[in-house]
Design a protein around this motif. Structure first.
Motif, PDB file in Angstrom:
ATOM      1  N   UNK A  66       1.001   0.338  -0.887  1.00 28.24           N
ATOM      2  CA  UNK A  66      -0.049  -0.218  -0.020  1.00 28.24           C
ATOM      3  C   UNK A  66       0.384  -1.524   0.653  1.00 28.24           C
ATOM      4  N   UNK A  67       1.140  -2.340  -0.069  1.00 29.72           N
ATOM      5  CA  UNK A  67       1.638  -3.591   0.502  1.00 29.72           C
ATOM      6  C   UNK A  67       2.619  -3.311   1.640  1.00 29.72           C
ATOM      7  N   UNK A  68       3.510  -2.354   1.454  1.00 33.21           N
ATOM      8  CA  UNK A  68       4.439  -1.979   2.524  1.00 33.21           C
ATOM      9  C   UNK A  68       3.689  -1.459   3.753  1.00 33.21           C
ATOM     10  N   UNK A  69       2.640  -0.653   3.524  1.00 32.02           N
ATOM     11  CA  UNK A  69       1.856  -0.142   4.655  1.00 32.02           C
ATOM     12  C   UNK A  69       1.156  -1.283   5.394  1.00 32.02           C
ATOM     13  N   UNK A  70       0.574  -2.227   4.637  1.00 35.90           N
ATOM     14  CA  UNK A  70      -0.097  -3.376   5.252  1.00 35.90           C
ATOM     15  C   UNK A  70       0.891  -4.237   6.032  1.00 35.90           C
ATOM     16  N   UNK A  71       2.044  -4.473   5.456  1.00 41.69           N
ATOM     17  CA  UNK A  71       3.060  -5.294   6.126  1.00 41.69           C
ATOM     18  C   UNK A  71       3.595  -4.588   7.365  1.00 41.69           C
ATOM     19  N   UNK A  72       3.659  -3.255   7.340  1.00 37.68           N
ATOM     20  CA  UNK A  72       4.071  -2.491   8.521  1.00 37.68           C
ATOM     21  C   UNK A  72       3.025  -2.641   9.622  1.00 37.68           C
ATOM     22  N   UNK A  73       1.753  -2.526   9.257  1.00 40.56           N
ATOM     23  CA  UNK A  73       0.668  -2.697  10.227  1.00 40.56           C
ATOM     24  C   UNK A  73       0.658  -4.103  10.828  1.00 40.56           C
ATOM     25  N   UNK A  74       1.063  -5.095  10.042  1.00 37.14           N
ATOM     26  CA  UNK A  74       1.098  -6.488  10.505  1.00 37.14           C
ATOM     27  C   UNK A  74       2.357  -6.801  11.309  1.00 37.14           C
ATOM     28  N   UNK A  75       3.284  -5.840  11.396  1.00 36.29           N
ATOM     29  CA  UNK A  75       4.507  -6.042  12.154  1.00 36.29           C
ATOM     30  C   UNK A  75       5.582  -6.817  11.415  1.00 36.29           C
ATOM     31  N   UNK A  76       5.458  -6.937  10.092  1.00 38.37           N
ATOM     32  CA  UNK A  76       6.453  -7.662   9.294  1.00 38.37           C
ATOM     33  C   UNK A  76       7.572  -6.755   8.795  1.00 38.37           C
ATOM     34  N   UNK A  77       7.257  -5.478   8.656  1.00 36.22           N
ATOM     35  CA  UNK A  77       8.197  -4.494   8.128  1.00 36.22           C
ATOM     36  C   UNK A  77       8.195  -3.296   9.061  1.00 36.22           C
TER      37      UNK A  77
END
Length: 100
Positions: free
Chosen positions: A44-55
């Motif tokens: 879930x953290x990876x998905x959130x960070x992807x949505x935020x443009x960090x990953x």
């Protein structure tokens, strides 16, 4: 006035692990081993960070025939910038050495 929220301890661990090899694509299992995070926290953290443009994430074909495709992850330029910012604020030097 909007207050900027500080990244969680888990996000900092993940940023640290991704920043250690920032140009390399990393699989979730590798990140679980590097951070000690469980899959219910990591993905879930990876998905959130992807949505935020960090990953950034992409599907990778298996290295061995018969294995399923997997997602691979790496920091974007915004993720690297956040990791550098946190390294400047951190007491330790784990991110600083990886991002120098």
């Amino acid at each position: 006035m909007v207050k900027k929220r500080q990244p969680s301890k888990q996000m900092r661990l993940l940023l640290d692990a991704l920043a250690a090899e920032r140009s390399e694509w990393r699989h979730g299992y590798d990140l679980m081993k590097a951070t000690g995070l469980m899959s219910g926290t990591l993905y879930p953290l990876l998905m959130r960070m992807t949505e935020q443009g960090l990953v950034e994430a992409e599907w990778r074909e298996p290295a061995q025939p018969g294995r399923p495709a997997r997602h691979a992850y790496r920091l974007t330029s915004a993720g690297v910038a956040l990791a550098r910012e946190l390294a400047g604020d951190a007491q330790g030097t784990s991110l600083r050495g990886a991002l120098a």
